[in-house]
Design a protein around this motif. Structure first.
Motif, PDB file in Angstrom:
ATOM      1  N   ARG A  23       0.822  -1.208   0.000  1.00  0.00           N
ATOM      2  CA  ARG A  23       0.000   0.000   0.000  1.00  0.00           C
ATOM      3  C   ARG A  23       0.857   1.261   0.000  1.00  0.00           C
ATOM      4  O   ARG A  23       0.618   2.206  -0.766  1.00  0.00           O
ATOM      5  CB  ARG A  23      -0.923   0.000   1.227  1.00  0.00           C
ATOM      6  N   GLY A  24       1.876   1.285   0.863  1.00  0.00           N
ATOM      7  CA  GLY A  24       2.730   2.466   0.938  1.00  0.00           C
ATOM      8  C   GLY A  24       3.465   2.744  -0.354  1.00  0.00           C
ATOM      9  O   GLY A  24       3.546   3.894  -0.807  1.00  0.00           O
ATOM     10  N   VAL A  25       3.998   1.694  -0.985  1.00  0.00           N
ATOM     11  CA  VAL A  25       4.750   1.880  -2.224  1.00  0.00           C
ATOM     12  C   VAL A  25       3.831   2.301  -3.364  1.00  0.00           C
ATOM     13  O   VAL A  25       4.148   3.228  -4.130  1.00  0.00           O
ATOM     14  CB  VAL A  25       5.509   0.586  -2.589  1.00  0.00           C
ATOM     15  N   VAL A  26       2.687   1.656  -3.498  1.00  0.00           N
ATOM     16  CA  VAL A  26       1.770   1.965  -4.598  1.00  0.00           C
ATOM     17  C   VAL A  26       1.267   3.401  -4.511  1.00  0.00           C
ATOM     18  O   VAL A  26       1.159   4.099  -5.542  1.00  0.00           O
ATOM     19  CB  VAL A  26       0.585   0.966  -4.593  1.00  0.00           C
ATOM     20  N   LEU A  27       0.987   3.870  -3.303  1.00  0.00           N
ATOM     21  CA  LEU A  27       0.427   5.214  -3.155  1.00  0.00           C
ATOM     22  C   LEU A  27       1.444   6.324  -3.367  1.00  0.00           C
ATOM     23  O   LEU A  27       1.080   7.425  -3.791  1.00  0.00           O
ATOM     24  CB  LEU A  27      -0.197   5.360  -1.758  1.00  0.00           C
ATOM     25  N   THR A  28       2.714   6.061  -3.085  1.00  0.00           N
ATOM     26  CA  THR A  28       3.698   7.150  -3.108  1.00  0.00           C
ATOM     27  C   THR A  28       4.723   7.050  -4.226  1.00  0.00           C
ATOM     28  O   THR A  28       5.500   7.992  -4.422  1.00  0.00           O
ATOM     29  CB  THR A  28       4.460   7.190  -1.765  1.00  0.00           C
ATOM     30  N   ILE A  29       4.744   5.956  -4.967  1.00  0.00           N
ATOM     31  CA  ILE A  29       5.766   5.797  -6.002  1.00  0.00           C
ATOM     32  C   ILE A  29       5.595   6.804  -7.135  1.00  0.00           C
ATOM     33  O   ILE A  29       6.548   7.112  -7.868  1.00  0.00           O
ATOM     34  CB  ILE A  29       5.733   4.349  -6.549  1.00  0.00           C
ATOM     35  N   SER A  30       4.392   7.366  -7.278  1.00  0.00           N
ATOM     36  CA  SER A  30       4.144   8.337  -8.356  1.00  0.00           C
ATOM     37  C   SER A  30       4.656   9.733  -8.021  1.00  0.00           C
ATOM     38  O   SER A  30       4.799  10.565  -8.935  1.00  0.00           O
ATOM     39  CB  SER A  30       2.642   8.408  -8.668  1.00  0.00           C
ATOM     40  N   PHE A  31       4.922  10.027  -6.765  1.00  0.00           N
ATOM     41  CA  PHE A  31       5.359  11.372  -6.388  1.00  0.00           C
ATOM     42  C   PHE A  31       6.610  11.821  -7.153  1.00  0.00           C
ATOM     43  O   PHE A  31       6.618  12.907  -7.752  1.00  0.00           O
ATOM     44  CB  PHE A  31       5.591  11.460  -4.879  1.00  0.00           C
ATOM     45  N   PRO A  32       7.708  11.045  -7.146  1.00  0.00           N
ATOM     46  CA  PRO A  32       8.911  11.509  -7.863  1.00  0.00           C
ATOM     47  C   PRO A  32       8.686  11.689  -9.364  1.00  0.00           C
ATOM     48  O   PRO A  32       9.179  12.663  -9.951  1.00  0.00           O
ATOM     49  CB  PRO A  32       9.938  10.406  -7.575  1.00  0.00           C
ATOM     50  N   SER A  33       7.961  10.759  -9.998  1.00  0.00           N
ATOM     51  CA  SER A  33       7.749  10.874 -11.443  1.00  0.00           C
ATOM     52  C   SER A  33       6.874  12.073 -11.786  1.00  0.00           C
ATOM     53  O   SER A  33       7.106  12.751 -12.797  1.00  0.00           O
ATOM     54  CB  SER A  33       7.119   9.581 -11.979  1.00  0.00           C
ATOM     55  N   LEU A  34       5.876  12.345 -10.967  1.00  0.00           N
ATOM     56  CA  LEU A  34       5.025  13.509 -11.214  1.00  0.00           C
ATOM     57  C   LEU A  34       5.817  14.812 -11.079  1.00  0.00           C
ATOM     58  O   LEU A  34       5.639  15.749 -11.872  1.00  0.00           O
ATOM     59  CB  LEU A  34       3.843  13.517 -10.244  1.00  0.00           C
ATOM     60  N   VAL A  35       6.689  14.860 -10.091  1.00  0.00           N
ATOM     61  CA  VAL A  35       7.496  16.065  -9.884  1.00  0.00           C
ATOM     62  C   VAL A  35       8.535  16.218 -11.001  1.00  0.00           C
ATOM     63  O   VAL A  35       8.818  17.325 -11.466  1.00  0.00           O
ATOM     64  CB  VAL A  35       8.181  16.000  -8.499  1.00  0.00           C
ATOM     65  N   HIS A  36       9.100  15.111 -11.444  1.00  0.00           N
ATOM     66  CA  HIS A  36      10.175  15.155 -12.435  1.00  0.00           C
ATOM     67  C   HIS A  36       9.700  15.684 -13.787  1.00  0.00           C
ATOM     68  O   HIS A  36      10.501  16.285 -14.539  1.00  0.00           O
ATOM     69  CB  HIS A  36      10.772  13.748 -12.609  1.00  0.00           C
ATOM     70  N   ARG A  37       8.427  15.494 -14.120  1.00  0.00           N
ATOM     71  CA  ARG A  37       7.932  15.915 -15.431  1.00  0.00           C
ATOM     72  C   ARG A  37       7.597  17.405 -15.463  1.00  0.00           C
ATOM     73  O   ARG A  37       7.371  17.958 -16.553  1.00  0.00           O
ATOM     74  CB  ARG A  37       6.670  15.122 -15.775  1.00  0.00           C
ATOM     75  N   LEU A  38       7.576  18.089 -14.323  1.00  0.00           N
ATOM     76  CA  LEU A  38       7.196  19.499 -14.275  1.00  0.00           C
ATOM     77  C   LEU A  38       8.338  20.402 -14.747  1.00  0.00           C
ATOM     78  O   LEU A  38       9.518  20.096 -14.529  1.00  0.00           O
ATOM     79  CB  LEU A  38       6.800  19.895 -12.843  1.00  0.00           C
ATOM     80  N   PRO A  39       8.002  21.534 -15.380  1.00  0.00           N
ATOM     81  CA  PRO A  39       9.052  22.500 -15.764  1.00  0.00           C
ATOM     82  C   PRO A  39       9.370  23.437 -14.594  1.00  0.00           C
ATOM     83  O   PRO A  39       8.485  23.840 -13.839  1.00  0.00           O
ATOM     84  CB  PRO A  39       8.385  23.271 -16.917  1.00  0.00           C
ATOM     85  N   TYR A  40      10.653  23.777 -14.465  1.00  0.00           N
ATOM     86  CA  TYR A  40      11.098  24.671 -13.389  1.00  0.00           C
ATOM     87  C   TYR A  40      11.898  25.803 -14.025  1.00  0.00           C
ATOM     88  O   TYR A  40      12.974  25.584 -14.574  1.00  0.00           O
ATOM     89  CB  TYR A  40      11.955  23.911 -12.384  1.00  0.00           C
TER      90      TYR A  40
END
Length: 259
Positions: free
Chosen positions: A93-110
Motif C-alpha cells: 500500500r505504501g509503495v503503490v500510493l507514493t511511487i508516483s510522487f517523484p515521477s510527477l514532480v520530475h515531469r514538471l518544468p522549473y
C-alpha cells in the motif's frame, strides 16, 4: 506484538537515515545543494516510509483490538503468517500510493527559483517551485493525504472505540488498568506521529507560498520526533525490552581461569 515493533523500528530507522544526514550537513556545513535525482530519491523514501509507519500503527491497533476484545483467539488470528501478510499489505500500500510522487514532480518544468524552505525534499514544497500546471500533483497529493491520514486515523479510532467499550465491561479495576497500560504506549506513538504530521500537511498545502519557521520546525518534528521517541516509549512500557536492556547494560563479572 514484537513483530510489529520490529517493523516500526525498521521504518523509523529508514526514515531517520533518509533525512537526518542531509539535515546535519545543512546545519553543520551549510551544504544546502542537492542533485535532482538525490532529491527525488529522498522524496520517495520519506513519503513511502511515512506511509509505512502509518500502516504499521494501524496494524498495531488491530493487534491491540484482537488482544483485548478477543483474547482467546489471539494466537489463532494473528499467527506469524497472518502478521507477515499484514506487513506485506502495509508495504504494498505504501509503495503503490507514493511511487508516483517523484515521477510527477520530475515531469514538471522549473523556470524560477530552485530553493525550498525545508531541510528535505517534501513533495508539495518541490511542486510549488514549478512554473507549469500542477493541478494533477496537488489533487493526487491531497487524495493520498486524505486516504492515509483520515482513513488510518478513522480505523484506529474505531479500534480504540471497541477496545474502550470492551474494557468498560471488565469486572475488576485491575483488568481495566492492565488493558489501559497495554495501549498507553501505542496511543503516545499515535499522538507523536499524527499530530505534527497533520499540522505540517495543512500548513504546507494551505499556508503561504514561502514556509514560515513554524512550518519548517513542524515538518522536521514530524520526521524526527517519532523515531527518537518510539524506542523510549516502548522501552519504558515493555517489560521484556527492559529486562533485555538491563541484561545488556549490567556489568559482567569475568571469572578467572581455573589453574
Amino acid at each position: 506484538m514484537f513483530l510489529f515493533l520490529a517493523m516500526l523500528s525498521f521504518v523509523d530507522l529508514v526514515l531517520s537515515l533518509s533525512t537526518l544526514p542531509k539535515m546535519l550537513a545543512i546545519f553543520w556545513f551549510g551544504a544546502t545543494a542537492i542533485s535532482t535525482h538525490s532529491c527525488l530519491s529522498q522524496m520517495f523514501f520519506i513519503h513511502t516510509f511515512s506511509a509505512l509507519e502509518s500502516g504499521v500503527l494501524v496494524a498495531m491497533a488491530l493487534d491491540h483490538f484482537v488482544a483485548i476484545c478477543n483474547p482467546l483467539r489471539y494466537t489463532t488470528i494473528l499467527t506469524p503468517v497472518a502478521v507477515a501478510k499484514i506487513g506485506g499489505l502495509v508495504v504494498l500500500r505504501g509503495v503503490v500510493l507514493t511511487i508516483s510522487f517523484p515521477s510527477l514532480v520530475h515531469r514538471l518544468p522549473y523556470c524560477g527559483s530552485h530553493t525550498i524552505s525545508y531541510t528535505y525534499c517534501e513533495h508539495m514544497a518541490v511542486v510549488k517551485l514549478a512554473c507549469g500546471a500542477t493541478t494533477v500533483d496537488n489533487l493526487y497529493a491531497f487524495a493520498v493525504a486524505i486516504f492515509l491520514g483520515v482513513g488510518d486515523v478513522a480505523f484506529i479510532a474505531y479500534s480504540y472505540g471497541q477496545i474502550v467499550r470492551t474494557v468498560m465491561h471488565f469486572p475488576s479495576p485491575e483488568a481495566r488498568a492492565k488493558a489501559g497500560s497495554t495501549c498507553t504506549a501505542h496511543v503516545c506513538i499515535i499522538l507523536f506521529f499524527y499530530r505534527p504530521g497533520f499540522l505540517s500537511v495543512v500548513m504546507q498545502r494551505f499556508g503561504l507560498p514561502t514556509a514560515s519557521a513554524t512550518t519548517v520546525i513542524l515538518a522536521n518534528l514530524y520526521l524526527l520526533f517519532p523515531p527518537a521517541l518510539d524506542p523510549i516509549v516502548y522501552g519504558l512500557k515493555t517489560k521484556q525490552i527492559q529486562e533485555r536492556l538491563l541484561m545488556i547494560l549490567s556489568p559482567k563479572r569475568i571469572e578467572p581461569p581455573s589453574v
